[in-house]
Scaffold this motif. Sequence first.
Motif, PDB file in Angstrom:
ATOM      1  N   ARG A 184       0.832  -1.213   0.000  1.00 38.97           N
ATOM      2  CA  ARG A 184       0.000   0.000   0.000  1.00 38.97           C
ATOM      3  C   ARG A 184       0.862   1.258   0.000  1.00 38.97           C
ATOM      4  NH1 ARG A 184      -3.241  -3.267   3.395  1.00 38.97           N
ATOM      5  NH2 ARG A 184      -2.167  -2.476   5.257  1.00 38.97           N
ATOM      6  N   LEU A 185       1.999   1.212   0.685  1.00 36.80           N
ATOM      7  CA  LEU A 185       2.878   2.382   0.705  1.00 36.80           C
ATOM      8  C   LEU A 185       3.394   2.721  -0.688  1.00 36.80           C
ATOM      9  CD1 LEU A 185       4.993   1.855   3.959  1.00 36.80           C
ATOM     10  CD2 LEU A 185       3.065   3.416   3.603  1.00 36.80           C
ATOM     11  N   LEU A 188       1.297   5.504  -2.235  1.00 31.73           N
ATOM     12  CA  LEU A 188       1.092   6.806  -1.598  1.00 31.73           C
ATOM     13  C   LEU A 188       0.818   7.868  -2.659  1.00 31.73           C
ATOM     14  CD1 LEU A 188       3.890   6.999   1.135  1.00 31.73           C
ATOM     15  CD2 LEU A 188       1.424   6.989   1.532  1.00 31.73           C
ATOM     16  N   LYS A 267       0.604  18.443   5.217  1.00 32.12           N
ATOM     17  CA  LYS A 267       0.999  17.258   4.464  1.00 32.12           C
ATOM     18  C   LYS A 267       2.480  16.970   4.700  1.00 32.12           C
ATOM     19  CE  LYS A 267      -2.340  18.327   0.818  1.00 32.12           C
ATOM     20  NZ  LYS A 267      -2.534  18.686  -0.615  1.00 32.12           N
ATOM     21  N   THR A 273       8.260   6.493  -1.693  1.00 32.48           N
ATOM     22  CA  THR A 273       7.457   5.611  -0.850  1.00 32.48           C
ATOM     23  C   THR A 273       8.288   4.637  -0.034  1.00 32.48           C
ATOM     24  OG1 THR A 273       7.185   4.109  -2.729  1.00 32.48           O
ATOM     25  CG2 THR A 273       5.493   5.754  -2.405  1.00 32.48           C
ATOM     26  N   TYR A 283       1.023   2.684  11.776  1.00 31.03           N
ATOM     27  CA  TYR A 283       0.697   3.566  10.660  1.00 31.03           C
ATOM     28  C   TYR A 283      -0.808   3.872  10.644  1.00 31.03           C
ATOM     29  CZ  TYR A 283       0.561   5.413   5.881  1.00 31.03           C
ATOM     30  OH  TYR A 283       0.372   6.216   4.781  1.00 31.03           O
ATOM     31  N   TYR A 292      -0.793  12.514   7.336  1.00 31.66           N
ATOM     32  CA  TYR A 292      -1.069  12.418   5.904  1.00 31.66           C
ATOM     33  C   TYR A 292       0.252  12.568   5.161  1.00 31.66           C
ATOM     34  CZ  TYR A 292      -2.849  13.363   1.231  1.00 31.66           C
ATOM     35  OH  TYR A 292      -3.093  13.312  -0.115  1.00 31.66           O
ATOM     36  N   ILE A 293       0.548  11.608   4.292  1.00 32.27           N
ATOM     37  CA  ILE A 293       1.845  11.570   3.621  1.00 32.27           C
ATOM     38  C   ILE A 293       1.663  11.601   2.108  1.00 32.27           C
ATOM     39  CG2 ILE A 293       4.007  10.289   3.345  1.00 32.27           C
ATOM     40  CD1 ILE A 293       3.342   8.834   5.954  1.00 32.27           C
ATOM     41  N   GLU A 294       2.495  12.401   1.440  1.00 28.98           N
ATOM     42  CA  GLU A 294       2.610  12.370  -0.013  1.00 28.98           C
ATOM     43  C   GLU A 294       4.072  12.121  -0.367  1.00 28.98           C
ATOM     44  OE1 GLU A 294       0.996  15.863  -1.807  1.00 28.98           O
ATOM     45  OE2 GLU A 294      -1.081  15.329  -1.330  1.00 28.98           O
ATOM     46  N   ALA A 295       4.300  11.582  -1.569  1.00 33.34           N
ATOM     47  CA  ALA A 295       5.656  11.245  -1.998  1.00 33.34           C
ATOM     48  C   ALA A 295       6.034  12.045  -3.238  1.00 33.34           C
ATOM     49  CB  ALA A 295       5.761   9.749  -2.302  1.00 33.34           C
ATOM     50  N   ARG A 298       7.568   7.672  -6.837  1.00 30.68           N
ATOM     51  CA  ARG A 298       7.235   6.307  -6.444  1.00 30.68           C
ATOM     52  C   ARG A 298       7.579   5.351  -7.583  1.00 30.68           C
ATOM     53  NH1 ARG A 298       0.669   7.052  -6.213  1.00 30.68           N
ATOM     54  NH2 ARG A 298       0.301   7.312  -8.449  1.00 30.68           N
TER      55      ARG A 298
END
Length: 341
Positions: A184-185, A188, A267, A273, A283, A292-295, A298
């Motif tokens: 799932r990561l 992201l 954010k 990721t 987590y 809340y995480i954004e990359a 990926r």
Amino acid sequence: MGLLEKIYPEFNVCSIIGMSKNSGKTFTLNHLIEEADMAGLSMGITSIGRDGERIDVVTETDKPTIFLPKDNWVATTTELLDLSEATVAIEKVTPFTTPLGGVVVGRVIYDGYIQISGPQTLHDTRQVAEDMLELGSDVVLIDGALDRKTTAAPEITEATILAAGASYNRDMETVVRETAHIARLFKLPLLEDHRDLVAELVRDKTHALIDKDGQVRTLEMKTALGAGRRISEAISQDTEYVLIPGALTLNLAKDLVDLAPGIGRVKIIVADTTKVFIDDRNYRRLVKRGLYIEALHRSKLVAIAINPFAPEGYSFDAYEFREQMKEAIPDVDVVDLMLGG
């Protein structure tokens, strides 16, 4: 459909990373080398750590060796070439050095077993991958080091295969749950705003706060100790993004959630990721509390290769293990190469 077809021709560079030691990374690498040989494709291989030795230098246990047929490519060190059985014609001497000697790129001219260890940084690993592609390799595989997901970083790989096995934990449910979490990561959400700015900050390894107008406030972090508190104290009402250029650990994430005012509107940006080092249960708890995480980047997770056997002598029921993995991760192909598919 073979495992190689999940990579090539869509992708030319792929990493193989493991959930733990003895998860089946080298077995997966050997399988892909065999598939490429049968398909008449030229493979290039390297490693962010060390692989291919018969005895693990840390645990002193047996390891799978790597057999590389003629006309394939390798980026490894001069010291390990001397320990390898394959005959390699060196085509390029790189400027990269390691404790195991300088890194060279060469073509196999006589089949044989080989040991591999490439450069020690992401940038340099990407360079030797590009070298092998330019010299004639159709696809490059990068073998990840123990417990380092960093080799899946999109700076160097476009695709990733995740090896997961019984060696991770004696409890099958735990292995399945944590593997699904890692999968799932890989999905992201990607950062959409200020990408060039963030990319530059990541290259400089700079922690930073970015407000709604794109104004940047950098934070000098000489050590990770107390980083969460320092970042939390720096967050203001105008802060929209917090950039963590390195690893987002459980302790750092907990400090941000516990100490930062209004963390739910901020954010957290990670380089990619693979930089999130938080287990599934923690987590989920942190996300419920506002994390809340954004990359910035990926890599695509193209397959999960499972190994129901552990070197400690225990194993999972292979069919049940595969079915539980497929149920937990329905959108990624799950393959059991140990038992033939």
